[in-house]
Design a protein around this motif. Structure first.
Motif, PDB file in Angstrom:
ATOM      1  N   UNK A  60      32.571  48.083  53.608  1.00 23.03           N
ATOM      2  CA  UNK A  60      33.429  48.926  53.688  1.00 23.03           C
ATOM      3  C   UNK A  60      34.922  48.919  53.848  1.00 23.03           C
ATOM      4  N   UNK A  61      35.110  47.848  54.770  1.00 26.90           N
ATOM      5  CA  UNK A  61      36.496  47.636  55.178  1.00 26.90           C
ATOM      6  C   UNK A  61      37.268  47.056  54.149  1.00 26.90           C
ATOM      7  N   UNK A  62      36.515  46.260  53.314  1.00 26.62           N
ATOM      8  CA  UNK A  62      36.928  45.496  52.142  1.00 26.62           C
ATOM      9  C   UNK A  62      37.345  46.625  51.074  1.00 26.62           C
ATOM     10  N   UNK A  63      36.614  47.461  51.060  1.00 24.34           N
ATOM     11  CA  UNK A  63      36.874  48.654  49.975  1.00 24.34           C
ATOM     12  C   UNK A  63      37.649  49.664  50.243  1.00 24.34           C
ATOM     13  N   UNK A  64      38.222  49.626  51.703  1.00 23.36           N
ATOM     14  CA  UNK A  64      39.223  50.530  51.990  1.00 23.36           C
ATOM     15  C   UNK A  64      40.651  49.892  51.578  1.00 23.36           C
ATOM     16  N   UNK A  65      40.892  48.604  51.202  1.00 24.49           N
ATOM     17  CA  UNK A  65      41.974  48.166  50.675  1.00 24.49           C
ATOM     18  C   UNK A  65      42.796  48.881  49.720  1.00 24.49           C
ATOM     19  N   UNK A  66      43.916  49.224  49.626  1.00 24.52           N
ATOM     20  CA  UNK A  66      44.684  49.633  48.562  1.00 24.52           C
ATOM     21  C   UNK A  66      45.056  49.008  47.453  1.00 24.52           C
ATOM     22  N   UNK A  67      44.591  47.814  47.371  1.00 25.19           N
ATOM     23  CA  UNK A  67      44.689  46.768  46.408  1.00 25.19           C
ATOM     24  C   UNK A  67      43.559  46.620  45.699  1.00 25.19           C
ATOM     25  N   UNK A  68      42.363  47.267  46.048  1.00 22.61           N
ATOM     26  CA  UNK A  68      41.293  47.325  45.238  1.00 22.61           C
ATOM     27  C   UNK A  68      41.368  48.503  44.402  1.00 22.61           C
ATOM     28  N   UNK A  69      41.399  48.628  43.028  1.00 26.17           N
ATOM     29  CA  UNK A  69      41.698  49.544  42.316  1.00 26.17           C
ATOM     30  C   UNK A  69      40.591  50.625  42.116  1.00 26.17           C
ATOM     31  N   UNK A  70      40.892  52.009  41.703  1.00 28.12           N
ATOM     32  CA  UNK A  70      39.994  52.724  41.671  1.00 28.12           C
ATOM     33  C   UNK A  70      38.690  52.408  40.706  1.00 28.12           C
ATOM     34  N   UNK A  71      39.281  51.937  39.733  1.00 24.90           N
ATOM     35  CA  UNK A  71      38.148  51.399  38.700  1.00 24.90           C
ATOM     36  C   UNK A  71      37.296  50.429  39.239  1.00 24.90           C
ATOM     37  N   UNK A  72      37.697  49.293  40.148  1.00 31.82           N
ATOM     38  CA  UNK A  72      37.015  48.190  40.666  1.00 31.82           C
ATOM     39  C   UNK A  72      36.116  49.045  41.702  1.00 31.82           C
ATOM     40  N   UNK A  73      36.719  49.830  42.438  1.00 25.38           N
ATOM     41  CA  UNK A  73      35.847  50.372  43.560  1.00 25.38           C
ATOM     42  C   UNK A  73      34.844  51.103  43.058  1.00 25.38           C
ATOM     43  N   UNK A  74      34.719  52.115  41.842  1.00 25.74           N
ATOM     44  CA  UNK A  74      33.564  52.366  41.327  1.00 25.74           C
ATOM     45  C   UNK A  74      32.645  51.594  41.087  1.00 25.74           C
ATOM     46  N   UNK A  75      32.684  50.221  40.630  1.00 28.22           N
ATOM     47  CA  UNK A  75      31.574  49.556  40.095  1.00 28.22           C
ATOM     48  C   UNK A  75      30.975  48.756  41.323  1.00 28.22           C
TER      49      UNK A  75
END
Length: 315
Positions: free
Chosen positions: A75-90
């Motif tokens: 979860x901490x990795x996925x809070x990064x503002x540099x992980x795009x919304x598109x990437x996060x959804x996948x």
């Protein structure tokens, strides 16, 4: 069916079911032609030549930087503002830690982690590459290393060119404003749990953007910390030993407002007020979440973020 045959049938069925259940947690066998052996931090690993489903802990941004396909991350990795919304959804959010049951459901063919215990807990699911934090060198070396691990050298080289171009652009902006990074020292100060820490360049907080990207210089005292653990708690009375031309201050809060009184005390302290950077209004506080992450994509964007903040300060 007589009782003897029935007993044999039940025993055989039970054995087959036990074998089936046991194999659920086993990594799926792959042919030698589809694997390769790599060496990471002194340890050899047999991994897929071209991993397609990667689970990560800490290194999500690094894998994404070289276009690796992440299917699950902490979860901490996925809070990064540099992980795009598109990437996060996948990407499946796996919580704070990689739990075997949740990882198994994703059917990964490679797991990359900074947590050594993950090797023992997850190795029956897929090959686990353990990369100790800070062992890959500066950000340029790190991106090259992840390109090698994932067999995505082309993507790593593409990032290097993009990074160099952006670094040159932001350095030029700084020099035009009278700031020569190669002749300017920086200090990285971080407040955590009411205590002041000095960070080296490899501990996030924008260090790699400042030093490797923009070519700012660490002070001698900070260099010693950088070569060691990468961070060190210091007393308010000793702050003058870590003074620099510019200070970059971050606030690592466990809960909102948890460091407020400590920061107030820091700013009121005579030693802090006597630092050249403080007297010259060369103290920059950047949004913590924007400088916490240290992967290639993060560091790339942090160079402009830092440059913008410095130029705003000198106007």
């Amino acid at each position: 069916m007589n009782s003897h045959k029935k007993t044999l049938f039940v025993a055989l069925f039970a054995s087959l079911m036990a074998l089936f259940v046991a194999n659920l947690g086993q990594a799926q066998p792959v042919s030698a032609a589809s694997t390769r052996t790599i060496k990471v931090a002194g340890t050899k690993y047999k991994i897929p030549k071209d991993p397609k489903r990667i689970v990560t802990n800490v290194y999500t941004g690094d894998v994404l930087t070289v276009k690796g396909n992440v299917v699950g991350a902490t979860s901490i990795d996925l809070k990064s503002p540099y992980v795009t919304k598109k990437q996060n959804k996948k990407i499946k959010n796996l919580g704070l830690n990689l739990k075997a049951e949740a990882v198994l459901k994703l059917k990964p063919d490679l797991i990359i982690t900074s947590n050594e215990t993950d090797v023992k807990n997850l190795k029956k699911i897929a090959p686990v590459v353990y990369i100790p934090y800070g062992s890959t060198g500066n950000i340029k070396a790190t991106v090259t290393e992840f390109g090698r691990i994932l067999n995505n050298q082309k993507e790593a080289k593409s990032w290097q060119k993009k990074f160099t171009k952006e670094a040159t652009k932001q350095q030029k902006r700084l020099k035009n404003a009278g700031i020569d990074p190669s002749q300017t020292t920086v200090g990285l100060f971080d407040m955590q749990s009411g205590k002041v820490y000095i960070d080296g360049a490899k501990w996030g907080r924008g260090g790699q953007a400042l030093v490797t990207g923009l070519d700012f210089q660490l002070t001698d005292a900070a260099k010693k910390i950088d070569k060691g653990a990468g961070y060190e708690q210091v007393s308010l009375e000793s702050l003058d030993q870590y003074g620099a031309d510019w200070i970059f201050f971050s606030n690592t809060e466990t809960t909102k407002g948890s460091n407020d009184s400590a920061i107030k005390d820091l700013k009121a302290n005579p030693v802090w007020q006597g630092l050249d950077a403080v007297k010259n209004d060369h103290v920059v506080q950047l949004p913590f979440n924007n400088v916490y992450y240290f992967d290639g994509n993060a560091v790339y964007h942090q160079m402009k973020l830092i440059t913008d903040a410095m130029l705003k300060q000198v106007k």
